[in-house]
Write a protein that holds these residues in place. Structure first.
Motif, mmCIF file in Angstrom:
data_model
loop_
_atom_site.group_PDB
_atom_site.id
_atom_site.type_symbol
_atom_site.label_atom_id
_atom_site.label_comp_id
_atom_site.label_asym_id
_atom_site.label_seq_id
_atom_site.Cartn_x
_atom_site.Cartn_y
_atom_site.Cartn_z
ATOM 1 N N PRO A 1 0.910 -1.208 0.006
ATOM 2 C CA PRO A 1 0.098 0.185 -0.068
ATOM 3 C C PRO A 1 0.957 1.191 -0.016
ATOM 4 C CG PRO A 1 -0.672 -1.570 1.494
ATOM 5 C CD PRO A 1 0.547 -2.182 1.139
ATOM 6 N N GLU A 2 0.088 2.337 -0.381
ATOM 7 C CA GLU A 2 0.825 3.569 -0.250
ATOM 8 C C GLU A 2 1.488 4.016 1.000
ATOM 9 O OE1 GLU A 2 1.798 6.174 -2.757
ATOM 10 O OE2 GLU A 2 1.525 4.329 -3.877
ATOM 11 N N PRO A 3 2.262 4.782 1.371
ATOM 12 C CA PRO A 3 2.669 5.437 2.624
ATOM 13 C C PRO A 3 1.636 6.073 3.323
ATOM 14 C CG PRO A 3 4.466 5.915 0.907
ATOM 15 C CD PRO A 3 3.387 5.349 0.354
ATOM 16 N N GLU A 4 1.451 5.842 4.607
ATOM 17 C CA GLU A 4 0.432 6.528 5.130
ATOM 18 C C GLU A 4 0.800 7.875 6.164
ATOM 19 O OE1 GLU A 4 -1.831 3.969 7.576
ATOM 20 O OE2 GLU A 4 -2.550 2.925 5.839
ATOM 21 N N PRO A 32 5.673 -2.722 8.433
ATOM 22 C CA PRO A 32 6.964 -3.630 8.110
ATOM 23 C C PRO A 32 7.082 -4.597 7.103
ATOM 24 C CG PRO A 32 6.346 -3.240 10.449
ATOM 25 C CD PRO A 32 5.263 -2.809 9.600
ATOM 26 N N LEU A 33 7.976 -5.027 6.520
ATOM 27 C CA LEU A 33 7.976 -6.012 5.512
ATOM 28 C C LEU A 33 8.631 -7.312 6.114
ATOM 29 C CD1 LEU A 33 9.218 -4.447 2.135
ATOM 30 C CD2 LEU A 33 6.919 -5.326 2.524
ATOM 31 N N ALA A 79 13.578 2.068 1.683
ATOM 32 C CA ALA A 79 12.687 0.983 0.700
ATOM 33 C C ALA A 79 12.031 0.041 1.465
ATOM 34 C CB ALA A 79 13.658 0.814 -0.379
ATOM 35 N N ALA A 80 13.069 -0.408 2.396
ATOM 36 C CA ALA A 80 12.567 -1.774 3.062
ATOM 37 C C ALA A 80 11.838 -1.281 4.363
ATOM 38 C CB ALA A 80 13.839 -2.699 3.360
ATOM 39 N N GLN A 103 12.373 -0.194 13.507
ATOM 40 C CA GLN A 103 11.193 0.585 13.081
ATOM 41 C C GLN A 103 10.132 0.713 14.012
ATOM 42 O OE1 GLN A 103 9.807 -1.540 9.511
ATOM 43 N NE2 GLN A 103 8.478 0.454 8.758
ATOM 44 N N ALA A 104 9.896 -0.181 14.646
ATOM 45 C CA ALA A 104 8.708 -0.358 15.857
ATOM 46 C C ALA A 104 9.043 0.598 16.839
ATOM 47 C CB ALA A 104 8.738 -1.519 16.311
#
Length: 384
Positions: free
Chosen positions: A169-172, A276-277, A291-292, A342-343
């Motif tokens: 999805p697009e960034p929020e 997160p991926l 990007a990740a 990230q979290a």
């Protein structure tokens, strides 16, 4: 030799290129901009990132160019009371590397010098890619194509490669807004140019300053909240008067710093997030940096985590004769660490901008030290 293409010439892409050269490869870097450059701003490099940069030969550059703040001071934004003094005097002994701050443009210059420009292809905006069992084809906006055996996508928050590989999805919009400016050091009082990081905290907002280029400039970053982001550009000029209104009633230090901002020197941008991926690699293509795993800036780990990625990826290629296996090793080594950063970074704003700033004094929240973030060493961490 394995042909490696790096898409994106920012801090993560250049670090990756240097690490791969150190591992014996000759990567080609493709950058959409016509020339290297960074909008003027400061950057923090925590020990985990510094250890990585030192491992690829940048120690002398960092020692001669960066500032080393020996204290991080947190103040109540309205009363000026000190809430917390984080002592960094023993940081080198404690974590194996210093905590540094510098001008982003200076870091970029050092990375470009280390990588060299012979393998840089400028004004090359990626439009699409496809891959088969043998290679990857890259298609650019100028209607040219290139091929590579391996592609590393370091093309930022709005990554073309991420969308192609995983259709995410697009960034929020996160609800957070950042403001930044560089102020001549001689326009501010002595505290602003000391070897400290000065952070004023209030409900839902904070403002931090620290010197760069010795004491010539002071970097100012303010973080606030908003219900939405309506600018056409993600990064827009802003009026110092607007920022002064947001921080009305704050301490003299804060109001004087905002008053010293040049009329054309303040930028504002919305902070966007993505989920997160769990997978960064598909076939011959891998993601790296924003990007990740884009993250909010509350722990200063955005650039640092991209540097970690690049160092680990270089080590994985040095350890594997099969580049596909190198990518798998890289993914295994980095996904969990990056998801953690990230979290915690995304939670950092709620911790830092507590409704009651005295919480920071009386019940200090988890910071980088308590979470063990600085202990990580990308140059020596075990590779699965």
């Amino acid at each position: 030799m394995t042909r490696i293409a790096i898409i994106g010439g920012g801090i993560g892409g250049l670090t990756t290129g240097i690490a791969l050269k150190k591992a014996g490869f000759d990567p080609v870097l493709y950058e959409r901009a016509p020339q290297f450059g960074e909008v003027g701003a400061g950057i923090s490099l925590s020990p985990n990132a510094v250890k990585g940069l030192v491992s690829i030969g940048l120690n002398d550059f960092l020692e001669s160019t960066a500032n080393e703040p020996l204290h991080q001071l947190l103040f109540h934004g309205l009363t000026g009371e000190i809430l917390q003094d984080i002592n960094r005097e023993k940081c080198r002994d404690q974590y194996g590397g210093p905590y540094l701050q510098m001008h982003r443009a200076d870091l970029m210059d050092g990375l470009v010098d280390a990588f060299g420009t012979s393998n840089c292809r400028m004004a090359k905006a990626l439009r699409g890619l496809s891959q088969d069992e043998a290679q990857v084809e890259l298609r650019f906006e100028d209607d040219t194509t290139e091929t590579a055996d391996i592609v590393i996508g370091v093309d930022g928050l709005r990554s073309v490669i991420r969308d192609i590989l995983f259709d995410t999805p697009e960034p929020e919009f996160s609800g957070h807004v950042a403001w930044r400016a560089l102020i001549p050091g001689d326009k501010l009082g002595p505290r602003a140019t000391e070897r400290t990081n000065v952070n004023h905290i209030g409900a839902g907002q904070n403002l931090v300053t620290y010197p760069v280029r010795g004491t010539k400039l002071v970097n100012l970053v303010a973080l606030t909240r908003a219900d939405g982001w309506v600018e056409e550009s993600w990064n827009a000029k802003a009026s110092p008067a607007e920022l002064a209104t947001v921080f009305a009633g704050w301490t003299d230090y804060v109001t004087e710093a905002i008053a010293a901002i040049g009329e054309d020197d303040l930028y504002r941008w919305g902070l966007f997030i993505r989920s997160p991926l769990k997978q960064w690699v598909k076939g011959r293509v891998a993601l790296l940096g924003d990007a990740a795993h884009p993250m909010l800036p509350y722990m200063g780990q955005g650039a640092s985590s991209a540097i970690e990625d690049g160092i680990v990826l270089g080590r994985c290629f040095a350890a594997n004769s099969d580049p596909i296996e190198a990518l798998k090793m890289y993914e295994n080594a980095r996904v969990e660490r990056a998801a953690f950063l990230q979290a915690e970074s995304n939670l950092g704003g709620d911790r830092l901008q507590a409704m009651d700033p005295y919480v920071l004094r009386d019940n200090p929240p988890k910071n980088e030290d308590a979470l063990g973030i600085f202990k990580y060493d990308p140059a020596s961490v075990e590779l699965a």
